[in-house]
Design an enzyme around this catalytic site. Structure first.
Site, PDB file in Angstrom:
ATOM      1  N   ASP A 173     -10.414  -6.896 -17.146  1.00 33.42           N
ATOM      2  CA  ASP A 173     -10.694  -7.912 -18.161  1.00 33.42           C
ATOM      3  C   ASP A 173      -9.404  -8.260 -18.904  1.00 33.42           C
ATOM      4  OD1 ASP A 173     -11.544  -9.488 -20.244  1.00 33.42           O
ATOM      5  OD2 ASP A 173     -12.808  -7.958 -21.179  1.00 33.42           O
ATOM      6  N   HIS A 217       0.813  -1.215   0.000  1.00 33.71           N
ATOM      7  CA  HIS A 217       0.000   0.000   0.000  1.00 33.71           C
ATOM      8  C   HIS A 217       0.846   1.264   0.000  1.00 33.71           C
ATOM      9  CE1 HIS A 217      -3.595   2.298   0.264  1.00 33.71           C
ATOM     10  NE2 HIS A 217      -4.333   1.377   0.859  1.00 33.71           N
TER      11      HIS A 217
END
Length: 453
Positions: A389, A168
């Site tokens: 995708d 992070h």
């Protein structure tokens, strides 16, 4: 869907390998921003995407396709292939030496259908589908470790699971999604990603004279309370109950009815749900009337006119803002009072506020945010998880692997979007509380969300 409903299965992992950029990249040291390298950022955030089989991709190995695209993406995002080093004053820098990100292929005796209709985190048996790094005394270090871990698990139906864990310190949720979408575009045949990444960390560096100009309650302990510690920090995980709460059109309508008339048309779904959960959680945990309780939530700086982010920025661009009151004040004030506090805290985050956070980080040794009697939430509804995708189509599930990230269960929470059994879209909050507090919480939520005639 609960993990216990899955059939018995085995995940067979291969040997993890390091994937480096597919072309030469600069060898240099790049400092993180003073927001990036706070103690509260020094952990790995995990996400999972589940894909069904695609007949048009028969004979293609998703792991090989993703690995090749990953290597290409790392040419532009080369700092992600580096390693963190800590310098004087706990300052973190990225040593960019093309060391690589960790990648592993795996197989599972499952089909995509076995997971049912997964709508919200935690993802069933997520531990099997994300690649963990080495822990030291129960803590996962970020120094001199890969900044990204990826596991691609092939399913026997021809589908697969993409699991990732980002450090992070280097990316926030939108930044991580920007990188994943770059991999997707390359995997689908693009010559280059549609967004050119920008480092831009200098805009969130502390000023020469560090002078935090806001109270920053998020980094100080709350007032009040006796000798007993906050039970949310001491209750064992085995004594906690986790229940996903769905806030659909009916629940939002009920909450909006309880907002003051002048707020009803100008209050967001997030503000309503955050105020409701904070209020009900406080009542369920039975804090003393004079004990200060807090709601700390992430306010994203992206898209704000006063925050001059460069296009393609993928670092941390947010701050924690805090709504605070005594438990007595909050419970007596109800939804209207809670909403006022939430809206005020949300509006407080400006570019000057972010620079003040950076000043505080440097002047106070990069502290961890306070956890006592604090509920920390992050809304990932708009992060774009469903748009990842790789060429196999939209994921059946895309989102956080866990219900929350951070030091303790129940202290942190993700808000995400999903649909219920009726096809209605809403906000899902996977609440984690001590078992004896969960029933009280459920009753409080039902009372606030019931529509008034």
């Amino acid at each position: 869907m609960a993990s216990s409903l899955l059939p018995a299965f085995t995940v067979r992992r291969g040997e993890p390998v390091l994937v480096s950029p597919s072309a030469p990249t600069p060898r240099e040291t790049k400092p993180l921003s003073d927001i990036d390298d706070g103690e509260g950022m020094r952990f790995y955030s995990s996400g999972i995407h589940l894909y069904r089989a695609n007949p048009d991709k028969r004979g293609q190995d998703p792991a090989a396709v993703i690995r090749e695209a990953l290597a290409k993406a790392l040419v532009l995002y080369y700092p992600l292939a580096g390693r963190l080093k800590e310098e004087a004053g706990r300052k973190l820098v990225v040593e960019c030496g093309a060391q690589g990100v960790m990648f592993v292929e795996a197989e599972a005796d499952l089909t995509a259908a076995d997971f049912g209709d997964v709508q919200s985190p935690p993802f069933p048996c997520f531990e099997q589908f994300i690649l963990e790094s080495t822990t030291v005394a129960g803590v996962e270090p970020v120094i001199d470790r890969p900044l990204l871990y990826i596991q691609v698990t092939r399913l026997k139906c021809g589908g697969f699971i993409f699991g990732q864990r980002f450090c992070h310190c280097v990316v926030d949720a939108p930044g991580g999604m920007q990188f994943e979408k770059a991999i997707c575009e390359l995997a689908r045949g693009a010559a280059t990603p549609s967004i050119t990444p920008s480092w831009g960390r200098e805009m969130f560096m502390a000023r020469q004279q560090q002078q935090p100009s806001y109270p920053h309650l998020e980094y100080s302990e709350p007032s009040g309370g006796g000798p007993e510690p906050d039970r949310m920090l001491t209750t064992p995980a085995s004594d906690m109950s986790r229940v996903p709460f769905f806030f659909g059109p009916n629940e939002i309508a009920g909450l909006r009815q309880r907002a003051p008339p002048h707020m009803r048309g100008a209050t967001s779904r997030f503000e309503l749900v955050a105020a409701c959960v904070w209020l009900c959680r406080t009542a369920a945990l039975g804090y003393g009337a004079d004990e200060e309780v807090r709601l700390s939530f992430i306010v994203n700086a992206r898209g704000r006119k006063d925050v001059p982010l460069p296009e393609g920025f993928y670092g941390n661009a947010f701050a924690y803002s805090v709504a605070a009151a005594t438990a007595g004040e909050l419970c007596a004030g109800g939804m209207g009072f809670a909403l006022e506090l939430v809206k005020k805290a949300k509006s407080a985050v400006t570019y000057d506020y972010l620079l003040s956070v950076a000043d505080l980080m440097v002047s106070r040794g990069r502290p961890l945010f306070a956890l006592t009697r604090t509920y920390i939430v992050s809304d990932v509804s708009h992060a774009g998880f469903k748009s990842v995708d790789f060429g196999w189509g939209e994921p059946l599930y895309g989102g956080p692997a866990k219900g929350g990230e951070g030091p303790l269960p129940g202290v942190t929470n993700y808000f995400s979007r999903s649909k219920n059994g009726k096809g209605e879209e809403g906000t899902v909050v996977p609440v984690c509380l001590p078992k004896d507090a969960m029933e009280k919480f459920q009753l409080e939520v039902q009372g606030l969300t019931a529509q008034q005639l």
